[in-house]
Structure formats: structure tokens, C-alpha cells
Design a protein around this motif. Structure first.
Motif, PDB file in Angstrom:
ATOM      1  N   ASP A   1      47.352  40.304  32.354  1.00 17.89           N
ATOM      2  CA  ASP A   1      47.504  40.193  33.800  1.00 17.89           C
ATOM      3  C   ASP A   1      47.559  41.576  34.446  1.00 17.89           C
ATOM      4  O   ASP A   1      48.320  42.443  34.013  1.00 17.89           O
ATOM      5  CB  ASP A   1      48.789  39.427  34.127  1.00 17.89           C
ATOM      6  CG  ASP A   1      48.984  39.192  35.601  1.00 17.89           C
ATOM      7  OD1 ASP A   1      48.134  38.498  36.208  1.00 17.89           O
ATOM      8  OD2 ASP A   1      49.972  39.708  36.170  1.00 17.89           O
ATOM      9  N   GLY A   2      46.739  41.785  35.470  1.00 21.88           N
ATOM     10  CA  GLY A   2      46.720  43.051  36.179  1.00 21.88           C
ATOM     11  C   GLY A   2      45.784  44.091  35.606  1.00 21.88           C
ATOM     12  O   GLY A   2      45.591  45.159  36.211  1.00 21.88           O
ATOM     13  N   GLN A   3      45.168  43.818  34.459  1.00 22.70           N
ATOM     14  CA  GLN A   3      44.240  44.775  33.863  1.00 22.70           C
ATOM     15  C   GLN A   3      42.846  44.626  34.484  1.00 22.70           C
ATOM     16  O   GLN A   3      42.457  43.541  34.913  1.00 22.70           O
ATOM     17  CB  GLN A   3      44.150  44.574  32.352  1.00 22.70           C
ATOM     18  CG  GLN A   3      45.425  44.893  31.595  1.00 22.70           C
ATOM     19  CD  GLN A   3      45.209  44.921  30.095  1.00 22.70           C
ATOM     20  OE1 GLN A   3      44.154  45.318  29.602  1.00 22.70           O
ATOM     21  NE2 GLN A   3      46.221  44.490  29.342  1.00 22.70           N
ATOM     22  N   PRO A   4      42.057  45.699  34.531  1.00 21.12           N
ATOM     23  CA  PRO A   4      40.699  45.624  35.068  1.00 21.12           C
ATOM     24  C   PRO A   4      39.722  45.055  34.042  1.00 21.12           C
ATOM     25  O   PRO A   4      39.742  45.466  32.873  1.00 21.12           O
ATOM     26  CB  PRO A   4      40.360  47.079  35.404  1.00 21.12           C
ATOM     27  CG  PRO A   4      41.208  47.889  34.474  1.00 21.12           C
ATOM     28  CD  PRO A   4      42.461  47.083  34.234  1.00 21.12           C
ATOM     29  N   LEU A   5      38.888  44.126  34.476  1.00 24.55           N
ATOM     30  CA  LEU A   5      37.865  43.568  33.588  1.00 24.55           C
ATOM     31  C   LEU A   5      36.964  44.649  33.011  1.00 24.55           C
ATOM     32  O   LEU A   5      36.438  44.507  31.907  1.00 24.55           O
ATOM     33  CB  LEU A   5      37.012  42.556  34.354  1.00 24.55           C
ATOM     34  CG  LEU A   5      37.603  41.163  34.573  1.00 24.55           C
ATOM     35  CD1 LEU A   5      36.832  40.434  35.667  1.00 24.55           C
ATOM     36  CD2 LEU A   5      37.563  40.355  33.288  1.00 24.55           C
ATOM     37  N   GLU A   6      36.798  45.712  33.744  1.00 20.15           N
ATOM     38  CA  GLU A   6      35.870  46.766  33.337  1.00 20.15           C
ATOM     39  C   GLU A   6      36.281  47.438  32.033  1.00 20.15           C
ATOM     40  O   GLU A   6      35.430  47.861  31.245  1.00 20.15           O
ATOM     41  CB  GLU A   6      35.769  47.809  34.451  1.00 20.15           C
ATOM     42  CG  GLU A   6      34.656  48.813  34.255  1.00 20.15           C
ATOM     43  CD  GLU A   6      34.373  49.611  35.505  1.00 20.15           C
ATOM     44  OE1 GLU A   6      33.289  50.210  35.579  1.00 20.15           O
ATOM     45  OE2 GLU A   6      35.230  49.642  36.409  1.00 20.15           O
ATOM     46  N   THR A   7      37.595  47.507  31.768  1.00 14.82           N
ATOM     47  CA  THR A   7      38.067  48.222  30.577  1.00 14.82           C
ATOM     48  C   THR A   7      38.946  47.381  29.663  1.00 14.82           C
ATOM     49  O   THR A   7      39.297  47.822  28.574  1.00 14.82           O
ATOM     50  CB  THR A   7      38.859  49.474  30.997  1.00 14.82           C
ATOM     51  OG1 THR A   7      39.945  49.084  31.856  1.00 14.82           O
ATOM     52  CG2 THR A   7      37.971  50.458  31.748  1.00 14.82           C
ATOM     53  N   ALA A   8      39.294  46.167  30.078  1.00 17.79           N
ATOM     54  CA  ALA A   8      40.162  45.304  29.280  1.00 17.79           C
ATOM     55  C   ALA A   8      39.393  44.684  28.117  1.00 17.79           C
ATOM     56  O   ALA A   8      38.154  44.613  28.140  1.00 17.79           O
ATOM     57  CB  ALA A   8      40.754  44.202  30.152  1.00 17.79           C
ATOM     58  N   PRO A   9      40.099  44.194  27.092  1.00 16.97           N
ATOM     59  CA  PRO A   9      39.419  43.473  26.009  1.00 16.97           C
ATOM     60  C   PRO A   9      38.832  42.142  26.461  1.00 16.97           C
ATOM     61  O   PRO A   9      37.987  41.576  25.764  1.00 16.97           O
ATOM     62  CB  PRO A   9      40.520  43.275  24.960  1.00 16.97           C
ATOM     63  CG  PRO A   9      41.801  43.422  25.705  1.00 16.97           C
ATOM     64  CD  PRO A   9      41.541  44.378  26.814  1.00 16.97           C
ATOM     65  N   LEU A  10      39.272  41.642  27.604  1.00 21.56           N
ATOM     66  CA  LEU A  10      38.660  40.481  28.248  1.00 21.56           C
ATOM     67  C   LEU A  10      37.712  41.010  29.303  1.00 21.56           C
ATOM     68  O   LEU A  10      38.126  41.727  30.225  1.00 21.56           O
ATOM     69  CB  LEU A  10      39.741  39.605  28.892  1.00 21.56           C
ATOM     70  CG  LEU A  10      39.276  38.393  29.689  1.00 21.56           C
ATOM     71  CD1 LEU A  10      38.638  37.341  28.779  1.00 21.56           C
ATOM     72  CD2 LEU A  10      40.437  37.778  30.455  1.00 21.56           C
ATOM     73  N   SER A  11      36.422  40.697  29.194  1.00 29.11           N
ATOM     74  CA  SER A  11      35.453  41.302  30.109  1.00 29.11           C
ATOM     75  C   SER A  11      34.292  40.354  30.386  1.00 29.11           C
ATOM     76  O   SER A  11      34.095  39.351  29.702  1.00 29.11           O
ATOM     77  CB  SER A  11      34.915  42.615  29.532  1.00 29.11           C
ATOM     78  OG  SER A  11      34.221  42.386  28.312  1.00 29.11           O
ATOM     79  N   ILE A  12      33.556  40.679  31.437  1.00 27.00           N
ATOM     80  CA  ILE A  12      32.365  39.925  31.824  1.00 27.00           C
ATOM     81  C   ILE A  12      31.189  40.884  31.854  1.00 27.00           C
ATOM     82  O   ILE A  12      31.257  41.946  32.487  1.00 27.00           O
ATOM     83  CB  ILE A  12      32.545  39.258  33.203  1.00 27.00           C
ATOM     84  CG1 ILE A  12      33.696  38.252  33.169  1.00 27.00           C
ATOM     85  CG2 ILE A  12      31.257  38.558  33.638  1.00 27.00           C
ATOM     86  CD1 ILE A  12      34.062  37.679  34.539  1.00 27.00           C
ATOM     87  N   ASP A  13      30.109  40.531  31.179  1.00 24.10           N
ATOM     88  CA  ASP A  13      28.915  41.369  31.144  1.00 24.10           C
ATOM     89  C   ASP A  13      28.120  41.142  32.434  1.00 24.10           C
ATOM     90  O   ASP A  13      27.528  40.071  32.629  1.00 24.10           O
ATOM     91  CB  ASP A  13      28.064  40.999  29.923  1.00 24.10           C
ATOM     92  CG  ASP A  13      26.859  41.915  29.742  1.00 24.10           C
ATOM     93  OD1 ASP A  13      26.573  42.728  30.645  1.00 24.10           O
ATOM     94  OD2 ASP A  13      26.179  41.802  28.704  1.00 24.10           O
ATOM     95  N   LEU A  14      28.095  42.147  33.285  1.00 18.21           N
ATOM     96  CA  LEU A  14      27.389  42.035  34.569  1.00 18.21           C
ATOM     97  C   LEU A  14      25.961  42.565  34.502  1.00 18.21           C
ATOM     98  O   LEU A  14      25.255  42.548  35.501  1.00 18.21           O
ATOM     99  CB  LEU A  14      28.166  42.792  35.653  1.00 18.21           C
ATOM    100  CG  LEU A  14      29.612  42.333  35.897  1.00 18.21           C
ATOM    101  CD1 LEU A  14      30.245  43.168  36.993  1.00 18.21           C
ATOM    102  CD2 LEU A  14      29.661  40.848  36.249  1.00 18.21           C
ATOM    103  N   THR A  15      25.533  43.011  33.317  1.00 21.43           N
ATOM    104  CA  THR A  15      24.205  43.624  33.209  1.00 21.43           C
ATOM    105  C   THR A  15      23.096  42.601  33.052  1.00 21.43           C
ATOM    106  O   THR A  15      21.922  42.927  33.264  1.00 21.43           O
ATOM    107  CB  THR A  15      24.145  44.604  32.028  1.00 21.43           C
ATOM    108  OG1 THR A  15      24.323  43.880  30.797  1.00 21.43           O
ATOM    109  CG2 THR A  15      25.234  45.659  32.145  1.00 21.43           C
ATOM    110  N   LYS A  16      23.442  41.387  32.654  1.00 20.37           N
ATOM    111  CA  LYS A  16      22.405  40.363  32.501  1.00 20.37           C
ATOM    112  C   LYS A  16      22.984  39.002  32.838  1.00 20.37           C
ATOM    113  O   LYS A  16      24.201  38.798  32.820  1.00 20.37           O
ATOM    114  CB  LYS A  16      21.821  40.371  31.087  1.00 20.37           C
ATOM    115  CG  LYS A  16      22.833  40.159  29.969  1.00 20.37           C
ATOM    116  CD  LYS A  16      22.159  40.269  28.618  1.00 20.37           C
ATOM    117  CE  LYS A  16      23.101  40.026  27.457  1.00 20.37           C
ATOM    118  NZ  LYS A  16      24.125  41.079  27.328  1.00 20.37           N
ATOM    119  N   ARG A  17      22.098  38.053  33.098  1.00 27.56           N
ATOM    120  CA  ARG A  17      22.535  36.709  33.501  1.00 27.56           C
ATOM    121  C   ARG A  17      21.490  35.692  33.074  1.00 27.56           C
ATOM    122  O   ARG A  17      20.295  35.884  33.275  1.00 27.56           O
ATOM    123  CB  ARG A  17      22.707  36.660  35.021  1.00 27.56           C
ATOM    124  CG  ARG A  17      23.100  35.284  35.573  1.00 27.56           C
ATOM    125  CD  ARG A  17      23.263  35.362  37.095  1.00 27.56           C
ATOM    126  NE  ARG A  17      23.741  34.101  37.660  1.00 27.56           N
ATOM    127  CZ  ARG A  17      23.060  33.357  38.519  1.00 27.56           C
ATOM    128  NH1 ARG A  17      21.862  33.738  38.939  1.00 27.56           N
ATOM    129  NH2 ARG A  17      23.573  32.230  38.974  1.00 27.56           N
TER     130      ARG A  17
END
Length: 209
Positions: free
Chosen positions: A141-157
Motif C-alpha cells: 500500500d502506497g508504493q508506486p507501480l513503477e518500482t514496486a514488485p507489483l507492476s503493470i506493463d504499459l509498453t504493450k497491450r
């Protein structure tokens, strides 16, 4: 401005919620990496939204992450399970997008072990997603998706063939936004919550490619 901040701002939350469909979400834990394509989201529109944790300006230590920078992780507990939102819009504007369902792409055996389930019941609901990923507390909670171990790949869809829209699931229908069309999903994808088998595309899973 980072790519994450740019993605999660400068357009309506509903548009961001639709754009998340088909993007891969992953979680790297000590047990291994698991991942899946996002197939269902819900938008929560902040202080004016009767279903939001920030409705009428409600702000607590528990929901403080919702007021964070765009791309912040907001983890909260519903009954025995943990769910999470991606925080969107500018800091201090408490809007978020709930990740409601995933189509698994990696770490299937680990997900099955955690859920004691197989098939679409593995990840076809927000609490199920949290359990399959291995979220057992609020430490993200409160961590940025950009650097957290939980993340979303925004480079492809992966593009949905069509996007379904409905009211949100499990919110107070008597509230002013109870029936607002703020739930978005990959139409006919079998991993979408409440998707009937007869309405499911069991071959292409509703993807356009």
C-alpha cells in the motif's frame, strides 16, 4: 513526468480504466513471479462518487494512499481478501481503478496452489486476484507501480475485440452513483467475473488479435 504518471493522468478515469484492459499485471514475490492480462476494471471517481472510499471527503490513515501520486498502489481488505486499486489523476485527487479480474499468463501453478482452484475461478474477481497474486497484507500500500514488485506493463497491450460496460459489482445501488456505468471488461472473456459460460468466447477469449 514519468510514463506511469503520464498514463494515469490527463484523461478521464473511465478512459484509463478501459485502456488498462489487455495490459499485463505481474507480481514478483519470494515464491515466484505470477502475471495475467487485465480483463476487468472498475473506475472510482473520488469525493463525489458514492461508492468511493473518499466519498464526501472521507480521508483516513487507511485510505491515505488513494490521495497519492498517479500510479500509486492502494491496497485494502474486503472480508478475508486483499484487493487493490491503481491510483489515478493528480495527487490529492482520490480517484482509483480496481483491478477486478485477470487472465493468467505466468505462474499458473503457483496461482492454483494459492487459490486451491483451477480454471476461470482462479482470478475472476478482485479478492481472487489478490489471493492468486499472493497479497496477504497491505505492505504494498502506497508504493508506486513503477518500482514496486507489483507492476503493470504499459509498453504493450493486447487489444479486446470489444469492451463491455456495466454498473459496478457489489456497490450500494441506492447511492447516487450506485448504477453508474463504471465497470469495464473484455467482452466474452471467460475470466471476467459474472461471465456466464454460454456468453464466453472459449477460443479467442474476446481478444481482437
Amino acid at each position: 513526468m514519468s510514463p506511469y504518471q503520464a498514463f494515469f493522468t490527463n484523461r478521464p478515469t473511465e478512459e484509463i480504466a478501459k485502456d488498462l484492459l489487455g495490459r499485463e499485471l505481474s507480481y514478483q514475490s519470494s515464491a515466484g513471479r505470477v502475471a495475467g492480462l487485465i480483463v476487468e476494471t472498475e473506475a472510482y471517481l473520488g469525493e463525489q462518487d458514492s461508492a468511493s472510499h473518499a466519498y464526501n471527503g472521507r480521508r483516513t490513515n487507511y485510505s491515505e494512499a488513494l490521495y497519492g501520486a498517479p500510479g500509486t498502489i492502494y491496497v485494502y481488505q474486503i472480508r478475508a481478501h486483499y484487493c487493490f486499486d491503481a491510483v489515478v489523476q493528480d495527487q490529492e485527487e482520490p480517484q482509483g481503478i480496481l483491478i477486478r479480474a485477470l487472465e493468467p499468463t505466468e505462474g499458473l501453478e503457483l496461482m492454483e496452489e494459492r487459490r486451491h482452484q483451477v480454471g476461470v475461478n482462479l482470478t475472476n474477481g478482485p479478492g481472487k486476484v489478490g489471493q492468486a497474486l499472493g497479497l496477504v497484507d497491505r505492505h504494498l500500500d502506497g508504493q508506486p507501480l513503477e518500482t514496486a514488485p507489483l507492476s503493470i506493463d504499459l509498453t504493450k497491450r493486447r487489444a479486446p475485440q470489444s469492451i463491455g460496460v456495466s454498473s459496478r459489482v457489489g456497490v450500494n445501488q441506492r447511492g447516487s452513483h450506485g448504477n453508474a456505468p463504471l465497470r469495464f471488461f473484455v467482452d466474452h472473456n471467460p475470466y471476467v467475473s459474472k461471465m456466464l459460460k454460454r456468453d464466453s468466447d472459449l477460443v479467442n477469449h474476446g481478444w481482437g488479435d
